[in-house]
Write a protein that holds these residues in place. Structure first.
Motif, mmCIF file in Angstrom:
data_model
loop_
_atom_site.group_PDB
_atom_site.id
_atom_site.type_symbol
_atom_site.label_atom_id
_atom_site.label_comp_id
_atom_site.label_asym_id
_atom_site.label_seq_id
_atom_site.Cartn_x
_atom_site.Cartn_y
_atom_site.Cartn_z
ATOM 1 N N ASP A 86 0.831 -1.207 0.000
ATOM 2 C CA ASP A 86 0.000 0.000 0.000
ATOM 3 C C ASP A 86 0.865 1.256 0.000
ATOM 4 N N LYS A 87 1.933 1.200 -0.779
ATOM 5 C CA LYS A 87 2.835 2.344 -0.941
ATOM 6 C C LYS A 87 2.972 2.679 -2.422
ATOM 7 N N ASN A 88 3.349 3.913 -2.673
ATOM 8 C CA ASN A 88 3.505 4.411 -4.032
ATOM 9 C C ASN A 88 4.799 5.204 -4.127
ATOM 10 N N LEU A 89 5.444 5.143 -5.280
ATOM 11 C CA LEU A 89 6.710 5.841 -5.487
ATOM 12 C C LEU A 89 6.630 6.665 -6.761
ATOM 13 N N LEU A 90 6.812 7.978 -6.626
ATOM 14 C CA LEU A 90 6.964 8.869 -7.775
ATOM 15 C C LEU A 90 8.444 9.163 -7.937
ATOM 16 N N THR A 91 9.026 8.730 -9.034
ATOM 17 C CA THR A 91 10.409 9.043 -9.359
ATOM 18 C C THR A 91 10.416 10.237 -10.300
ATOM 19 N N VAL A 92 11.084 11.308 -9.886
ATOM 20 C CA VAL A 92 11.126 12.547 -10.670
ATOM 21 C C VAL A 92 12.416 12.543 -11.489
ATOM 22 N N TYR A 93 12.284 12.482 -12.796
ATOM 23 C CA TYR A 93 13.451 12.432 -13.672
ATOM 24 C C TYR A 93 14.229 13.749 -13.615
ATOM 25 N N GLY A 94 15.524 13.638 -13.376
ATOM 26 C CA GLY A 94 16.368 14.816 -13.274
ATOM 27 C C GLY A 94 16.233 15.541 -11.958
ATOM 28 N N GLY A 95 15.412 15.015 -11.067
ATOM 29 C CA GLY A 95 15.150 15.679 -9.797
ATOM 30 C C GLY A 95 16.303 15.531 -8.821
ATOM 31 N N GLN A 96 16.745 16.655 -8.285
ATOM 32 C CA GLN A 96 17.710 16.638 -7.199
ATOM 33 C C GLN A 96 16.955 16.861 -5.882
ATOM 34 N N HIS A 97 17.629 17.346 -4.851
ATOM 35 C CA HIS A 97 17.008 17.299 -3.533
ATOM 36 C C HIS A 97 15.789 18.213 -3.408
ATOM 37 N N SER A 98 15.751 19.312 -4.146
ATOM 38 C CA SER A 98 14.599 20.210 -4.068
ATOM 39 C C SER A 98 13.511 19.867 -5.084
ATOM 40 N N LEU A 99 13.702 18.786 -5.827
ATOM 41 C CA LEU A 99 12.675 18.280 -6.747
ATOM 42 C C LEU A 99 12.164 19.376 -7.683
ATOM 43 N N GLY A 100 13.079 20.180 -8.178
ATOM 44 C CA GLY A 100 12.727 21.225 -9.113
ATOM 45 C C GLY A 100 12.478 22.576 -8.487
ATOM 46 N N GLY A 101 12.287 22.615 -7.144
ATOM 47 C CA GLY A 101 12.065 23.892 -6.468
ATOM 48 C C GLY A 101 10.865 23.925 -5.549
ATOM 49 N N ILE A 102 10.568 22.812 -4.871
ATOM 50 C CA ILE A 102 9.385 22.775 -3.994
ATOM 51 C C ILE A 102 9.590 23.540 -2.696
ATOM 52 N N SER A 103 10.834 23.839 -2.330
ATOM 53 C CA SER A 103 11.086 24.466 -1.033
ATOM 54 C C SER A 103 10.752 25.947 -1.002
ATOM 55 N N GLY A 104 10.502 26.555 -2.168
ATOM 56 C CA GLY A 104 10.128 27.966 -2.188
ATOM 57 C C GLY A 104 10.108 28.472 -3.614
ATOM 58 N N TYR A 105 9.375 29.564 -3.838
ATOM 59 C CA TYR A 105 9.289 30.103 -5.196
ATOM 60 C C TYR A 105 10.632 30.620 -5.703
ATOM 61 N N GLU A 106 11.480 31.112 -4.802
ATOM 62 C CA GLU A 106 12.802 31.613 -5.190
ATOM 63 C C GLU A 106 13.859 31.109 -4.211
ATOM 64 N N ALA A 107 13.785 29.820 -3.883
ATOM 65 C CA ALA A 107 14.679 29.249 -2.885
ATOM 66 C C ALA A 107 16.091 29.120 -3.428
ATOM 67 N N ALA A 108 17.044 29.701 -2.718
ATOM 68 C CA ALA A 108 18.433 29.704 -3.178
ATOM 69 C C ALA A 108 19.033 28.307 -3.192
ATOM 70 N N GLU A 109 18.516 27.391 -2.361
ATOM 71 C CA GLU A 109 19.112 26.065 -2.282
ATOM 72 C C GLU A 109 18.690 25.151 -3.425
ATOM 73 N N THR A 110 17.769 25.606 -4.274
ATOM 74 C CA THR A 110 17.337 24.783 -5.400
ATOM 75 C C THR A 110 18.461 24.674 -6.424
ATOM 76 N N THR A 111 18.897 23.446 -6.697
ATOM 77 C CA THR A 111 19.983 23.216 -7.645
ATOM 78 C C THR A 111 19.480 22.676 -8.975
#
Length: 313
Positions: A239-264
């Motif tokens: 009963d688990k699901n896994l979304l693998t984000v292609y090319g995704g690094q730790h911020s998954l494209g920028g989920i931590s903020g609209y202009e988050a400096a840590e997004t790589t």
């Protein structure tokens, strides 16, 4: 923000949302009062709840791309500023430092204990929250926090013991870019700086869950590379699901903020994918609607989608 057409998926229309912060909960046991943010749809009743835990160093103002999205689509989202936030600047010799992971769980349980007060803090919200439908979610360190609430066992680095700290009020979890198992998989840096990762046991998690992992999330904490962040899925029960984000690094494209400096790996398409799939899962697991989740499972099956892959067990 990139619309859903960038992902090829669909979703329900958004609606206005409101946010109130900080709601201060007295917490003498942690040395700092607990500051909480509540975001909620401006209208609607029987609203499910998402209890969201930020990543290491962040705060209750983070993760707007997710929080705003969920709140504008029918969910009350509750965030706290945990003790590891840069706003507190807890020093290395602070006796609370080795217990940061535990304080986080205590923060979440205090929020659950004081839901009535938090509900009353938002004008127009009282009587509209559904306290029986609560999902724990979190990114990075926050993913561990969410996992503990549904049964993840963590070995306390000071006692060498692990205990069940789950909470029956939480029905499911969403873990985003979250740590895998410890032991030999950890680097010396991880052993020294995040000793609470040494022993993690995912086998006791029986609640449903969605794990989101970037296939380029190569953290300095593990010797195994990006596959490490899929452990909460691969090492858990069914009963688990896994979304693998292609090319995704730790911020998954920028989920931590609209202009988050840590997004790589800034990529609006990846953010839109995570928004859409997590919302579809939230609507599905809370019984709100199953259509979007079924569509996401079909669209993201196999390797045909350019942004990611969704699998289940």
């Amino acid at each position: 923000m990139t619309p859903y057409k960038a992902t090829g998926l669909t979703g329900p229309p958004s609606a206005p949302a409101v946010s109130v912060k900080p709601v201060v909960l007295l917490a003498p046991q942690r040395g700092e009062d607990l500051h909480v943010r509540v975001s909620a749809p401006a209208t609607g009743t029987n609203l499910p709840i998402v209890l969201f835990a930020h990543g290491f160093g962040s705060n209750l103002d983070g993760y707007a791309p997710l929080v705003d999205h969920w709140a504008s689509h029918g969910f009350v989202v509750i965030q706290a500023t945990h003790l590891d936030s840069r706003r507190f600047n807890v020093t290395a010799d602070d006796p609370r430092k080795p217990h940061m992971w535990r304080y986080r769980v205590q923060d979440m349980k205090q929020i659950l204990d004081e839901l009535d007060r938090l509900e009353a803090s938002v004008p127009g919200l009282p009587g509209r929250m559904d306290h029986s439908r609560i999902v724990a979610a979190g990114h990075s360190f926050g993913g561990q926090t969410a996992g503990i609430l549904v049964g993840l066992r963590v070995m306390d680095p000071t006692t060498g013991m692990a205990q069940d700290m789950s909470d029956s009020r939480v029905m499911a979890s969403i873990q985003l870019a979250t740590a895998g198992r410890g032991g030999d998989d950890l680097t010396p840096f991880a052993i020294e700086n995040v000793p609470w990762l040494r022993g993690q046991d995912f086998s006791h998690i029986t609640a449903p869950g969605l794990v989101v992992a970037g296939d380029e999330d190569d953290l300095p904490l593990s010797t195994r590379g990006p596959s490490w962040t899929a452990d909460p899925y691969t090492l858990s029960r069914n009963d688990k699901n896994l979304l693998t984000v292609y090319g995704g690094q730790h911020s998954l494209g920028g989920i931590s903020g609209y202009e988050a400096a840590e997004t790589t790996d800034e990529n609006p398409g990846r953010v839109a994918l995570v928004q859409q799939v997590t919302l579809a899962y939230l609507r599905h697991i809370t019984g709100t609607d199953h259509t979007d989740w079924e569509r996401a499972q079909t669209s993201l099956a196999g390797d045909s989608h350019p942004l990611g892959r969704l699998e289940s067990k």
